[in-house]
Scaffold this motif. Structure first.
Motif, PDB file in Angstrom:
ATOM      1  N   ARG A 210       2.109  11.771  -2.917  1.00 44.80           N
ATOM      2  CA  ARG A 210       1.384  12.997  -2.650  1.00 44.80           C
ATOM      3  C   ARG A 210       1.870  13.908  -3.899  1.00 44.80           C
ATOM      4  O   ARG A 210       3.308  14.135  -4.173  1.00 44.80           O
ATOM      5  CB  ARG A 210       1.907  13.606  -1.373  1.00 44.80           C
TER       6      ARG A 210
ATOM      7  N   ASN B 189       0.919  -1.292   0.016  1.00 47.22           N
ATOM      8  CA  ASN B 189       0.119  -0.045   0.165  1.00 47.22           C
ATOM      9  C   ASN B 189       0.854   1.211  -0.025  1.00 47.22           C
ATOM     10  O   ASN B 189       1.259   1.602   1.030  1.00 47.22           O
ATOM     11  CB  ASN B 189      -0.949   0.074   1.176  1.00 47.22           C
ATOM     12  N   PHE B 190       1.065   1.765  -1.194  1.00 50.17           N
ATOM     13  CA  PHE B 190       1.722   3.220  -1.239  1.00 50.17           C
ATOM     14  C   PHE B 190       0.733   4.234  -1.356  1.00 50.17           C
ATOM     15  O   PHE B 190      -0.374   4.343  -2.037  1.00 50.17           O
ATOM     16  CB  PHE B 190       2.506   3.088  -2.614  1.00 50.17           C
ATOM     17  N   VAL B 191       1.138   5.431  -0.771  1.00 48.08           N
ATOM     18  CA  VAL B 191       0.422   6.736  -0.842  1.00 48.08           C
ATOM     19  C   VAL B 191       1.487   7.620  -1.326  1.00 48.08           C
ATOM     20  O   VAL B 191       2.482   7.954  -0.588  1.00 48.08           O
ATOM     21  CB  VAL B 191       0.028   7.155   0.426  1.00 48.08           C
TER      22      VAL B 191
ATOM     23  N   THR C 124      -6.983   9.096  -3.147  1.00 43.98           N
ATOM     24  CA  THR C 124      -7.450   8.639  -1.853  1.00 43.98           C
ATOM     25  C   THR C 124      -7.897   9.980  -1.220  1.00 43.98           C
ATOM     26  O   THR C 124      -8.884   9.707  -0.199  1.00 43.98           O
ATOM     27  CB  THR C 124      -6.572   7.668  -1.336  1.00 43.98           C
ATOM     28  N   GLU C 125      -7.163  10.880  -1.263  1.00 41.02           N
ATOM     29  CA  GLU C 125      -7.391  12.160  -0.401  1.00 41.02           C
ATOM     30  C   GLU C 125      -7.183  13.521  -0.810  1.00 41.02           C
ATOM     31  O   GLU C 125      -6.095  13.519  -1.655  1.00 41.02           O
ATOM     32  CB  GLU C 125      -6.711  11.850   0.990  1.00 41.02           C
TER      33      GLU C 125
ATOM     34  N   ASN D 150      -3.431  13.099  -2.611  1.00 39.50           N
ATOM     35  CA  ASN D 150      -2.861  11.710  -2.228  1.00 39.50           C
ATOM     36  C   ASN D 150      -3.331  10.849  -3.371  1.00 39.50           C
ATOM     37  O   ASN D 150      -4.714  10.703  -3.503  1.00 39.50           O
ATOM     38  CB  ASN D 150      -3.155  11.529  -0.906  1.00 39.50           C
TER      39      ASN D 150
ATOM     40  N   ARG E 272      -1.633   0.394  -5.186  1.00 31.98           N
ATOM     41  CA  ARG E 272      -1.559  -1.049  -4.641  1.00 31.98           C
ATOM     42  C   ARG E 272      -1.082  -1.871  -5.535  1.00 31.98           C
ATOM     43  O   ARG E 272      -2.007  -2.761  -6.184  1.00 31.98           O
ATOM     44  CB  ARG E 272      -2.934  -1.292  -4.035  1.00 31.98           C
TER      45      ARG E 272
ATOM     46  N   VAL F 249      -3.014   6.753  -4.002  1.00 31.81           N
ATOM     47  CA  VAL F 249      -2.876   5.197  -3.386  1.00 31.81           C
ATOM     48  C   VAL F 249      -2.557   4.271  -4.527  1.00 31.81           C
ATOM     49  O   VAL F 249      -3.110   4.408  -5.647  1.00 31.81           O
ATOM     50  CB  VAL F 249      -3.936   4.724  -2.504  1.00 31.81           C
TER      51      VAL F 249
END
Length: 292
Positions: free
Chosen positions: A195, A191-193, A230-231, A238, A242, A240
């Motif tokens: 920005r 799980n990468f996030v 995701t945000e 951000n 996967r 995500v």
């Protein structure tokens, strides 16, 4: 008045001792035989206990039973058999084992109440063996510790951490909370996030991320890589990412892709923002007030 002392000849004393020994010779012979028999029973019983325990371990190993479970079962068998040997030894010496067992049972209740934590650890160890949430060699997170399972013992489980430290965790602590078995399945998801700036072209960013991640041959084609926003954070958008990899490739791929994505974003002029705050100063002069 005077008391006359009688001098008993030494020969008479010796004769009395000899007579006493002769009269009790049967008792000494019988007691000596019992002692020798008890020693033989203890010696042979200990050997038989080890032989049975080792044979059980071989049978369990032949049937491909987990090493940790085998060690746990063999420990129970060894202690149970040796307890029977001790009872037989005491009985041979002439000690009434029935009364001893009664006393031990009564004392066992008191000791059990005092050592309820240890009994709870033993019961938890039995549950671990029965339900088998993990096996020897699995990497788990349980009881606040993460490490590879070395052995499951009567009262505790021995783990080996990633930095090569041995940690002994009470079985109750393991069964009381959640158990995470990292080694249960062959594949894992990372799980990468990442920005990026609000000014960035998100479609271009997604394409860069997709190409960078899929260019790594260790990333699995099935399941497919998932990429999405995701945000909408305070200072960044951000995304995500996967990907799925083999369990053994989890950390190498994590480290390599973090570096590869950063280099790819910078090469395409995509800004990677960091938390920041804009401060606006009001430079208009303020009128001075005089105190009345």
């Amino acid at each position: 008045m005077t008391v006359e002392s009688k001098n008993i000849p030494l020969a008479d004393n010796i004769n009395q001792v000899n007579d006493w020994l002769i009269g009790h010779s049967g008792f000494f012979i019988q007691y000596g035989v019992n002692i020798v028999s008890a020693i033989i029973i203890l010696f042979l019983g200990n050997m038989v206990t080890k032989v049975i325990s080792n044979n059980v371990a071989k049978i369990l190993q032949k049937n491909k039973i987990d090493d940790a479970v085998s060690a746990f079962i063999c420990s129970i068998i060894r202690y149970a058999l040796f307890s029977m040997v001790l009872v037989a030894v005491l009985s041979r010496v002439g000690i009434q084992t029935a009364s001893i067992i009664a006393v031990i049972s009564a004392a066992g209740l008191a000791v059990g109440l005092a050592l309820k934590g240890s009994l709870s650890n033993f019961a938890s160890g039995v549950l671990i063996v029965v339900f088998r949430p993990f096996k020897s060699g699995d990497f788990i997170e349980a009881g606040g510790v993460a490490g590879s399972v070395q052995s499951i013992q009567l009262f505790q489980t021995v783990l080996k951490t990633s930095d090569n430290k041995m940690v002994v965790v009470p079985n109750t602590s393991i069964m009381r909370g959640p158990i995470t078995n990292v080694s249960k399945y062959d594949t894992r998801r990372i799980n990468f996030v990442f920005r990026v700036s609000y000014k960035a072209d998100l479609q271009k960013v997604k394409q860069i991320l997709k190409e960078t991640v899929e260019s790594d041959p260790r990333v699995l084609k099935d399941p497919e890589v998932v990429i999405g926003v995701t945000e909408l954070a305070n200072s960044s958008v951000n995304l995500v990412v996967r990907p799925w990899v083999q369990r053994s490739d989890y950390w190498p791929v994590t480290w390599d892709l973090n570096m590869a994505v950063k280099e790819a974003l910078e090469a395409n002029g995509i800004e990677i923002p960091y938390p920041q705050m804009d401060v606006h100063l009001n430079t208009e002069p303020q009128p001075l007030t005089k105190n009345a």
